[in-house]
Design a protein around this motif. Structure first.
Motif, PDB file in Angstrom:
ATOM      1  N   LEU A  71       0.844  -1.190   0.000  1.00 31.88           N
ATOM      2  CA  LEU A  71       0.000   0.000   0.000  1.00 31.88           C
ATOM      3  C   LEU A  71       0.879   1.239   0.000  1.00 31.88           C
ATOM      4  O   LEU A  71       1.775   1.379   0.838  1.00 31.88           O
ATOM      5  CB  LEU A  71      -0.912   0.005   1.230  1.00 31.88           C
ATOM      6  N   LYS A  72       0.615   2.146  -0.946  1.00 30.58           N
ATOM      7  CA  LYS A  72       1.315   3.424  -0.999  1.00 30.58           C
ATOM      8  C   LYS A  72       0.289   4.550  -1.084  1.00 30.58           C
ATOM      9  O   LYS A  72      -0.597   4.516  -1.943  1.00 30.58           O
ATOM     10  CB  LYS A  72       2.271   3.478  -2.189  1.00 30.58           C
ATOM     11  N   VAL A  73       0.421   5.542  -0.180  1.00 36.18           N
ATOM     12  CA  VAL A  73      -0.544   6.631  -0.098  1.00 36.18           C
ATOM     13  C   VAL A  73       0.209   7.959  -0.072  1.00 36.18           C
ATOM     14  O   VAL A  73       1.169   8.117   0.692  1.00 36.18           O
ATOM     15  CB  VAL A  73      -1.430   6.513   1.161  1.00 36.18           C
ATOM     16  N   GLU A  74      -0.252   8.909  -0.897  1.00 36.07           N
ATOM     17  CA  GLU A  74       0.289  10.258  -0.898  1.00 36.07           C
ATOM     18  C   GLU A  74      -0.875  11.239  -0.832  1.00 36.07           C
ATOM     19  O   GLU A  74      -1.700  11.291  -1.744  1.00 36.07           O
ATOM     20  CB  GLU A  74       1.116  10.532  -2.156  1.00 36.07           C
ATOM     21  N   VAL A  75      -0.955  11.995   0.263  1.00 39.02           N
ATOM     22  CA  VAL A  75      -2.034  12.966   0.433  1.00 39.02           C
ATOM     23  C   VAL A  75      -1.460  14.283   0.935  1.00 39.02           C
ATOM     24  O   VAL A  75      -0.326  14.337   1.425  1.00 39.02           O
ATOM     25  CB  VAL A  75      -3.114  12.460   1.417  1.00 39.02           C
ATOM     26  N   ARG A  76      -2.283  15.320   0.817  1.00 38.32           N
ATOM     27  CA  ARG A  76      -1.882  16.621   1.357  1.00 38.32           C
ATOM     28  C   ARG A  76      -2.593  16.857   2.700  1.00 38.32           C
ATOM     29  O   ARG A  76      -2.032  16.609   3.740  1.00 38.32           O
ATOM     30  CB  ARG A  76      -2.169  17.714   0.327  1.00 38.32           C
ATOM     31  N   GLN A  77      -3.845  17.325   2.667  1.00 37.26           N
ATOM     32  CA  GLN A  77      -4.545  17.599   3.921  1.00 37.26           C
ATOM     33  C   GLN A  77      -5.635  16.577   4.226  1.00 37.26           C
ATOM     34  O   GLN A  77      -6.424  16.752   5.153  1.00 37.26           O
ATOM     35  CB  GLN A  77      -5.154  19.006   3.906  1.00 37.26           C
ATOM     36  N   LEU A  78      -5.678  15.498   3.486  1.00 37.26           N
ATOM     37  CA  LEU A  78      -6.727  14.502   3.662  1.00 37.26           C
ATOM     38  C   LEU A  78      -6.332  13.471   4.716  1.00 37.26           C
ATOM     39  O   LEU A  78      -5.302  12.814   4.590  1.00 37.26           O
ATOM     40  CB  LEU A  78      -6.992  13.798   2.333  1.00 37.26           C
ATOM     41  N   PRO A  79      -7.123  13.288   5.781  1.00 37.23           N
ATOM     42  CA  PRO A  79      -6.832  12.256   6.783  1.00 37.23           C
ATOM     43  C   PRO A  79      -6.910  10.854   6.185  1.00 37.23           C
ATOM     44  O   PRO A  79      -7.719  10.588   5.297  1.00 37.23           O
ATOM     45  CB  PRO A  79      -7.934  12.466   7.837  1.00 37.23           C
ATOM     46  N   VAL A  80      -6.068   9.962   6.701  1.00 35.45           N
ATOM     47  CA  VAL A  80      -5.979   8.595   6.189  1.00 35.45           C
ATOM     48  C   VAL A  80      -6.102   7.614   7.345  1.00 35.45           C
ATOM     49  O   VAL A  80      -5.446   7.780   8.381  1.00 35.45           O
ATOM     50  CB  VAL A  80      -4.648   8.348   5.455  1.00 35.45           C
ATOM     51  N   GLU A  81      -6.947   6.604   7.182  1.00 41.06           N
ATOM     52  CA  GLU A  81      -7.053   5.519   8.152  1.00 41.06           C
ATOM     53  C   GLU A  81      -6.803   4.194   7.440  1.00 41.06           C
ATOM     54  O   GLU A  81      -7.345   3.954   6.357  1.00 41.06           O
ATOM     55  CB  GLU A  81      -8.436   5.488   8.808  1.00 41.06           C
ATOM     56  N   VAL A  82      -5.998   3.342   8.055  1.00 43.16           N
ATOM     57  CA  VAL A  82      -5.762   1.988   7.555  1.00 43.16           C
ATOM     58  C   VAL A  82      -6.062   1.041   8.708  1.00 43.16           C
ATOM     59  O   VAL A  82      -5.484   1.181   9.795  1.00 43.16           O
ATOM     60  CB  VAL A  82      -4.311   1.803   7.068  1.00 43.16           C
ATOM     61  N   LYS A  83      -6.956   0.079   8.489  1.00 47.98           N
ATOM     62  CA  LYS A  83      -7.375  -0.773   9.594  1.00 47.98           C
ATOM     63  C   LYS A  83      -7.974  -2.068   9.074  1.00 47.98           C
ATOM     64  O   LYS A  83      -8.209  -2.237   7.873  1.00 47.98           O
ATOM     65  CB  LYS A  83      -8.396  -0.040  10.458  1.00 47.98           C
ATOM     66  N   GLU A  84      -8.233  -2.975  10.009  1.00 43.78           N
ATOM     67  CA  GLU A  84      -8.924  -4.218   9.673  1.00 43.78           C
ATOM     68  C   GLU A  84     -10.371  -3.909   9.310  1.00 43.78           C
ATOM     69  O   GLU A  84     -11.010  -3.039   9.911  1.00 43.78           O
ATOM     70  CB  GLU A  84      -8.889  -5.182  10.852  1.00 43.78           C
ATOM     71  N   GLY A  85     -10.885  -4.627   8.317  1.00 45.33           N
ATOM     72  CA  GLY A  85     -12.271  -4.418   7.916  1.00 45.33           C
ATOM     73  C   GLY A  85     -12.837  -5.642   7.226  1.00 45.33           C
ATOM     74  O   GLY A  85     -12.248  -6.721   7.224  1.00 45.33           O
ATOM     75  N   ASP A  86     -13.985  -5.448   6.616  1.00 43.19           N
ATOM     76  CA  ASP A  86     -14.669  -6.534   5.918  1.00 43.19           C
ATOM     77  C   ASP A  86     -14.105  -6.643   4.511  1.00 43.19           C
ATOM     78  O   ASP A  86     -14.662  -6.135   3.544  1.00 43.19           O
ATOM     79  CB  ASP A  86     -16.175  -6.254   5.884  1.00 43.19           C
ATOM     80  N   GLY A  87     -12.966  -7.285   4.381  1.00 45.38           N
ATOM     81  CA  GLY A  87     -12.337  -7.461   3.089  1.00 45.38           C
ATOM     82  C   GLY A  87     -11.450  -6.290   2.705  1.00 45.38           C
ATOM     83  O   GLY A  87     -11.276  -5.324   3.456  1.00 45.38           O
ATOM     84  N   PHE A  88     -10.889  -6.366   1.504  1.00 42.14           N
ATOM     85  CA  PHE A  88     -10.069  -5.289   0.964  1.00 42.14           C
ATOM     86  C   PHE A  88     -11.000  -4.240   0.367  1.00 42.14           C
ATOM     87  O   PHE A  88     -11.831  -4.553  -0.494  1.00 42.14           O
ATOM     88  CB  PHE A  88      -9.115  -5.823  -0.105  1.00 42.14           C
ATOM     89  N   ALA A  89     -10.854  -2.990   0.824  1.00 35.91           N
ATOM     90  CA  ALA A  89     -11.773  -1.953   0.348  1.00 35.91           C
ATOM     91  C   ALA A  89     -11.158  -0.580   0.571  1.00 35.91           C
ATOM     92  O   ALA A  89     -10.238  -0.397   1.375  1.00 35.91           O
ATOM     93  CB  ALA A  89     -13.120  -2.051   1.067  1.00 35.91           C
ATOM     94  N   ILE A  90     -11.703   0.404  -0.142  1.00 34.86           N
ATOM     95  CA  ILE A  90     -11.365   1.806   0.071  1.00 34.86           C
ATOM     96  C   ILE A  90     -12.671   2.575   0.193  1.00 34.86           C
ATOM     97  O   ILE A  90     -13.603   2.355  -0.591  1.00 34.86           O
ATOM     98  CB  ILE A  90     -10.490   2.370  -1.069  1.00 34.86           C
TER      99      ILE A  90
END
Length: 322
Positions: free
Chosen positions: A112-131
């Motif tokens: 996983l690679k993420v590039e953001v400016r002012q946008l908050p990002v959460e990465v966590k366990e969930g119901d499958g792979f999703a965004i």
């Protein structure tokens, strides 16, 4: 947004605008001003002295026209406990504009690679792979690709609205990530991977944004920021480097492996869930240094796990379980 909650908002906004105008006019004339909305079975009165809601009224409104949506909301209020009928959960409603949610299920990914400016990002366990993108503009501001088992997410343009925006990336329990790399300017970063999600390499770098990382096992970890706060909770770390210029750093957990924390002026707090004899540690700062509450301690221990804390002028506090 659910109809009932939308009506409630319309009612509040409409009543506030009209009520403020009436109050100003009434005050100018020296009178007592109030706003009344009436429907069969319910009435609502707003005045500078309070708000009163009553049931049992059999009169209808007379002096206000064009407020059908507001009065529909008043009918909703008269049907019972309105608050109890507001749906629960982040996916249903909130007060920060997150009512617009776009969720996409994804094929499995291992990096996983993420590039953001002012946008908050959460990465966590969930119901499958999703965004999932929260907020009206979030999906339009982002682009994402999934190729060769690598998910890449980038913020393409700034957001014009304030609040309610974030991107949430999920993966199922027992996932194994080869690499997680998140770059952010001012958007807060949260990694909650404590539930059997293993990562070989994790890198989080920000300018002013805070970050919170909770991970069960990681071979190589790098957390860096200029002025944002860093919170790390980890068990088996392999090697971990945590660096900041002026932001506060908080680290806790078993910390089995090699930990290096550096700061120029920020406070460093490290709480080790383990015995002092199992670690070799050094602390260096021109500011106050304390180990297990004893000021002035600089080094000690003979264990194979290492903790090295260094700051130019910031306070260092290191605690072991005894």
């Amino acid at each position: 947004m659910k109809k009932g909650f939308r009506n409630f908002v319309l009612l509040c906004v409409g009543v506030g605008v009209v009520g403020a105008a009436m109050a100003a006019a009434g005050a100018a004339m020296g009178g007592r001003t109030s706003l009344q909305l009436k429907r069969p079975g319910a009435s609502l009165e707003i005045s500078p002295w309070g708000i009163r809601f009553a049931q049992g009224s059999n009169t209808s409104h007379g002096f206000l026209d064009g407020l059908d949506e507001m009065l529909d909301a008043l009918d909703d209020l008269g049907k019972g406990d309105f608050i109890s009928r507001i749906p629960d959960g982040d996916d249903d409603w909130n007060l920060m504009g997150e009512d617009e949610v776009t969720r996409r299920q994804l094929e499995g990914f291992g990096s996983l690679k993420v590039e953001v400016r002012q946008l908050p990002v959460e990465v966590k366990e969930g119901d499958g792979f999703a965004i999932a993108c929260y907020g009206e503009e979030t999906m339009d501001a982002l682009s994402y690709t999934l190729e060769n088992m690598e998910l890449t997410v980038k913020q393409q343009k700034d957001l014009t609205q304030m609040g309610g925006h974030k991107v949430v990336i999920t993966m199922p329990r027992n996932s194994a990530m080869e690499e997680i790399d998140i770059q952010s300017d001012s958007g807060a970063v949260s990694l909650q991977l404590e539930d059997d999600i293993l990562a070989t390499s994790i890198t989080v770098q920000t300018k002013t944004a805070s970050m919170s990382v909770d991970v069960e096992m990681c071979t190589a970890l790098l957390l860096e920021t200029q002025s944002g706060a860093i919170s790390l909770e980890e068990e088996n770390i392999g090697t971990a480097r945590v660096n900041t210029v002026s932001g506060a750093i908080s680290v806790e957990g078993a910390l089995l492996g090699q930990l290096e924390v550096t700061s120029q002026s920020g406070v460093i707090n490290v709480d080790v869930d383990g015995y002092e004899q199992d670690y070799a540690y050094t602390c260096s700062s021109q500011g106050l240094v304390a180990v297990n509450g004893n000021p002035g301690s600089a080094s000690g221990g003979q264990g194979h796990n290492t903790v090295h804390l260094k700051s130019q002028t910031g306070l260092i506090n290191l605690e072991f379980d005894d």
